[in-house]
Design a protein around this motif. Structure first.
Motif, PDB file in Angstrom:
ATOM      1  N   ALA A  37       0.828  -1.206   0.000  1.00 45.17           N
ATOM      2  CA  ALA A  37       0.000   0.000   0.000  1.00 45.17           C
ATOM      3  C   ALA A  37       0.860   1.253   0.000  1.00 45.17           C
ATOM      4  N   SER A  38       1.956   1.220   0.754  1.00 38.98           N
ATOM      5  CA  SER A  38       2.876   2.352   0.792  1.00 38.98           C
ATOM      6  C   SER A  38       3.515   2.579  -0.566  1.00 38.98           C
ATOM      7  N   GLY A  39       3.894   1.508  -1.257  1.00 34.77           N
ATOM      8  CA  GLY A  39       4.500   1.635  -2.575  1.00 34.77           C
ATOM      9  C   GLY A  39       3.551   2.250  -3.582  1.00 34.77           C
ATOM     10  N   LEU A  40       2.289   1.826  -3.553  1.00 32.10           N
ATOM     11  CA  LEU A  40       1.299   2.407  -4.457  1.00 32.10           C
ATOM     12  C   LEU A  40       1.081   3.881  -4.154  1.00 32.10           C
ATOM     13  N   LEU A  41       0.988   4.220  -2.873  1.00 30.51           N
ATOM     14  CA  LEU A  41       0.837   5.627  -2.485  1.00 30.51           C
ATOM     15  C   LEU A  41       2.052   6.436  -2.927  1.00 30.51           C
ATOM     16  N   ALA A  42       3.248   5.878  -2.767  1.00 31.98           N
ATOM     17  CA  ALA A  42       4.473   6.604  -3.104  1.00 31.98           C
ATOM     18  C   ALA A  42       4.550   6.931  -4.584  1.00 31.98           C
ATOM     19  N   VAL A  43       4.255   5.943  -5.447  1.00 32.46           N
ATOM     20  CA  VAL A  43       4.349   6.220  -6.892  1.00 32.46           C
ATOM     21  C   VAL A  43       3.240   7.170  -7.342  1.00 32.46           C
ATOM     22  N   CYS A  44       2.080   7.106  -6.692  1.00 36.57           N
ATOM     23  CA  CYS A  44       0.999   8.037  -7.039  1.00 36.57           C
ATOM     24  C   CYS A  44       1.388   9.477  -6.697  1.00 36.57           C
ATOM     25  N   VAL A  45       1.866   9.682  -5.477  1.00 33.79           N
ATOM     26  CA  VAL A  45       2.216  11.032  -5.041  1.00 33.79           C
ATOM     27  C   VAL A  45       3.421  11.557  -5.815  1.00 33.79           C
ATOM     28  N   ALA A  46       4.442  10.720  -5.982  1.00 33.36           N
ATOM     29  CA  ALA A  46       5.640  11.152  -6.705  1.00 33.36           C
ATOM     30  C   ALA A  46       5.303  11.493  -8.154  1.00 33.36           C
ATOM     31  N   SER A  47       4.501  10.654  -8.793  1.00 34.17           N
ATOM     32  CA  SER A  47       4.105  10.926 -10.179  1.00 34.17           C
ATOM     33  C   SER A  47       3.292  12.212 -10.266  1.00 34.17           C
ATOM     34  N   GLY A  48       2.381  12.399  -9.320  1.00 38.67           N
ATOM     35  CA  GLY A  48       1.552  13.594  -9.330  1.00 38.67           C
ATOM     36  C   GLY A  48       2.364  14.864  -9.168  1.00 38.67           C
ATOM     37  N   LEU A 237      13.872  13.397 -17.678  1.00 41.45           N
ATOM     38  CA  LEU A 237      14.475  12.189 -17.121  1.00 41.45           C
ATOM     39  C   LEU A 237      15.032  12.447 -15.726  1.00 41.45           C
ATOM     40  N   ALA A 238      15.670  13.601 -15.544  1.00 42.05           N
ATOM     41  CA  ALA A 238      16.216  13.919 -14.223  1.00 42.05           C
ATOM     42  C   ALA A 238      15.110  14.002 -13.176  1.00 42.05           C
ATOM     43  N   ALA A 239      13.995  14.636 -13.535  1.00 43.94           N
ATOM     44  CA  ALA A 239      12.892  14.781 -12.576  1.00 43.94           C
ATOM     45  C   ALA A 239      12.268  13.437 -12.233  1.00 43.94           C
ATOM     46  N   THR A 240      12.016  12.602 -13.237  1.00 43.29           N
ATOM     47  CA  THR A 240      11.395  11.298 -12.961  1.00 43.29           C
ATOM     48  C   THR A 240      12.360  10.378 -12.226  1.00 43.29           C
ATOM     49  N   GLY A 241      13.656  10.474 -12.554  1.00 46.96           N
ATOM     50  CA  GLY A 241      14.642   9.656 -11.840  1.00 46.96           C
ATOM     51  C   GLY A 241      14.749  10.042 -10.379  1.00 46.96           C
ATOM     52  N   LEU A 242      14.766  11.351 -10.093  1.00 46.19           N
ATOM     53  CA  LEU A 242      14.817  11.808  -8.705  1.00 46.19           C
ATOM     54  C   LEU A 242      13.550  11.398  -7.945  1.00 46.19           C
ATOM     55  N   ALA A 243      12.401  11.457  -8.629  1.00 49.26           N
ATOM     56  CA  ALA A 243      11.152  11.023  -7.990  1.00 49.26           C
ATOM     57  C   ALA A 243      11.196   9.535  -7.666  1.00 49.26           C
ATOM     58  N   THR A 244      11.806   8.744  -8.560  1.00 49.10           N
ATOM     59  CA  THR A 244      11.949   7.311  -8.290  1.00 49.10           C
ATOM     60  C   THR A 244      12.848   7.073  -7.084  1.00 49.10           C
ATOM     61  N   VAL A 245      13.960   7.817  -7.013  1.00 45.45           N
ATOM     62  CA  VAL A 245      14.868   7.687  -5.871  1.00 45.45           C
ATOM     63  C   VAL A 245      14.155   8.066  -4.571  1.00 45.45           C
ATOM     64  N   ALA A 246      13.359   9.141  -4.613  1.00 38.93           N
ATOM     65  CA  ALA A 246      12.655   9.584  -3.412  1.00 38.93           C
ATOM     66  C   ALA A 246      11.584   8.596  -2.980  1.00 38.93           C
ATOM     67  N   GLY A 247      10.913   7.969  -3.938  1.00 36.11           N
ATOM     68  CA  GLY A 247       9.828   7.050  -3.604  1.00 36.11           C
ATOM     69  C   GLY A 247      10.274   5.635  -3.297  1.00 36.11           C
ATOM     70  N   ALA A 248      11.478   5.262  -3.737  1.00 34.79           N
ATOM     71  CA  ALA A 248      11.931   3.880  -3.583  1.00 34.79           C
ATOM     72  C   ALA A 248      11.945   3.389  -2.135  1.00 34.79           C
ATOM     73  N   PRO A 249      12.481   4.151  -1.155  1.00 27.79           N
ATOM     74  CA  PRO A 249      12.490   3.639   0.220  1.00 27.79           C
ATOM     75  C   PRO A 249      11.097   3.420   0.804  1.00 27.79           C
ATOM     76  N   GLY A 251       8.733   2.043  -1.096  1.00 26.23           N
ATOM     77  CA  GLY A 251       8.165   0.964  -1.895  1.00 26.23           C
ATOM     78  C   GLY A 251       7.817   1.334  -3.319  1.00 26.23           C
ATOM     79  N   GLY A 252       8.011   2.593  -3.724  1.00 19.81           N
ATOM     80  CA  GLY A 252       7.703   2.989  -5.092  1.00 19.81           C
ATOM     81  C   GLY A 252       8.735   2.442  -6.059  1.00 19.81           C
ATOM     82  N   HIS A 253       8.300   1.770  -7.117  1.00 21.87           N
ATOM     83  CA  HIS A 253       9.249   1.063  -7.977  1.00 21.87           C
ATOM     84  C   HIS A 253       9.823   1.931  -9.082  1.00 21.87           C
ATOM     85  N   ALA A 254       9.017   2.764  -9.765  1.00 18.10           N
ATOM     86  CA  ALA A 254       9.558   3.588 -10.851  1.00 18.10           C
ATOM     87  C   ALA A 254       8.532   4.635 -11.266  1.00 18.10           C
TER      88      ALA A 254
END
Length: 380
Positions: A37-48, A237-249, A251-254
């Protein structure tokens, strides 16, 4: 209001069409209920957040989403030996590589140099097991799965974009009617310490990066170009990569450019071309808001037969599977290498602790090089 409505539709369709794939991937990678659930929330918020920032900065409908093929990759890769922490380490590596691809053009060109038939075949092999799930579901739980598939077929005949959300709505209704009481917990971000495990980094992190670049970022830029928008690739790419790094801990995958839902915000349905950026910003806000329902979404998924969840995910990925197969066989000279890539990846067998997607890519690249040398030698 047209761009606003288009943005709302984009968020709803994007979330409902693929959140089951994300949850299935995270669970397969070893996440428990709270971590998924945390991973899904993380990728949603980071993507948004990235969608809002880029939309306001460049005044273009730059759609941002999670990597659906990347989540499907997690399903086929399975849980690494180091547990979900090792998967989180692989997510971090993926994010770092995306940032590097934005800062070092040579890396982006190297990814783009992967033959299209090999990349398409690898993605098709990753998607195949999930796309077979609807057939298995009809055989194993026909009373639940048959109505879901039937609604997907009928709605897809008249409104393709709403076919998967409609099938999901039917599945949720059947789960609630026939299963245990579903009570979703309030959403919460759960920190998972990353574990940097060599086989997981190479077997999950590297293929996740390649799949995200080849099946999300590159097609996402192509969709935007089709509608006349050409945002600068490096900051995206830099923005999406940084968002992935921020969300990874958490549970956000990419996080990456939207490819499947990109046309909803960039196309004519989103209003005048100079105002379509509003649609992508609204879609970003909507996706982040929908992420607040991650706890309930996870509870619904856990209350259903696993094969039914995989069936809905498989229906969402059939279009991507078709496109990948088409790319794999587009070049006559590359079909044998594509076939090798496809069967090695689809086999789902790990060697030396590395997943089948990695070995499929290696086998396909080796076959491509071998055939090119053979052709060159015969030409001499």
């Amino acid at each position: 209001m047209q761009p606003v409505l288009a943005g709302i539709v984009t968020a709803l369709v994007g979330f409902a069409s693929a959140f089951t794939v994300v949850l299935a991937g995270l669970r397969a990678a070893g996440a428990d209920e709270a971590q998924a659930a945390s991973g899904l929330l993380a990728v949603c918020v980071a993507s948004g957040i990235v969608a809002v920032v880029l939309g306001l900065r460049y005044r273009m409908p730059i759609g941002i989403a999670w990597s659906t093929p990347g989540a499907a990759l997690l399903v086929t890769s399975g849980a690494p030996a180091g547990g979900f922490g090792a998967a989180v380490g692989a997510f971090l590596l993926c994010g770092v590589l995306v940032v590097v691809a934005g800062l070092v053009p040579a890396l982006a060109r190297l990814v783009a140099a992967i033959p299209g038939h090999v990349a398409g075949a690898m993605l098709a092999g990753v998607l195949l097991p999930l796309c077979l799930a609807p057939v298995r579901a009809v055989a194993e739980v026909p009373l639940l799965a048959a109505p879901v598939v039937a609604v997907w077929v009928l709605v897809g005949r008249f409104a393709r974009a709403w076919a998967v959300p409609a099938a999901l709505a039917v599945a949720v209704g059947l789960i609630v009617a026939t299963g245990p009481t579903v009570t979703g917990a309030a959403p919460a971000l759960v920190w998972t310490p990353p574990v940097f495990d060599g086989p997981a980094l190479v077997g999950i992190g590297l293929p996740l990066f390649l799949v995200t670049m080849a099946s999300q970022n590159v097609p996402g830029m192509a969709v935007l170009a089709q509608f006349g928008y050409r945002p600068p690739l490096r900051p995206v790419l830099a923005a999406t990569g940084l968002a992935t790094v921020a969300g990874a801990p958490f549970g956000g995958h990419a996080v990456n450019l939207a490819a499947i839902s990109a046309a909803l915000a960039a196309g004519p349905e989103a209003g005048a071309p100079e105002r379509r950026w509003v649609a992508s910003v609204v879609a970003g806000v909507g996706l982040a808001t929908l992420g607040l329902g991650a706890g309930t979404a996870t509870a619904v998924v856990l209350a259903s037969p696993p094969v039914l969840v995989e069936a809905v995910a498989g229906l969402a990925l059939l279009g991507a599977l078709a496109a990948s197969l088409a790319a794999a066989v587009a070049e006559v000279d590359g079909r044998e290498a594509a076939a090798v890539t496809f069967v090695v990846t689809a086999a789902g067998v790990a060697f030396l602790g590395l997943g089948s997607a990695f070995w499929g890519l290696v086998a396909g690249a080796a076959m491509t090089l071998l055939h090119r040398r053979r052709v060159t030698a015969s030409g001499r």
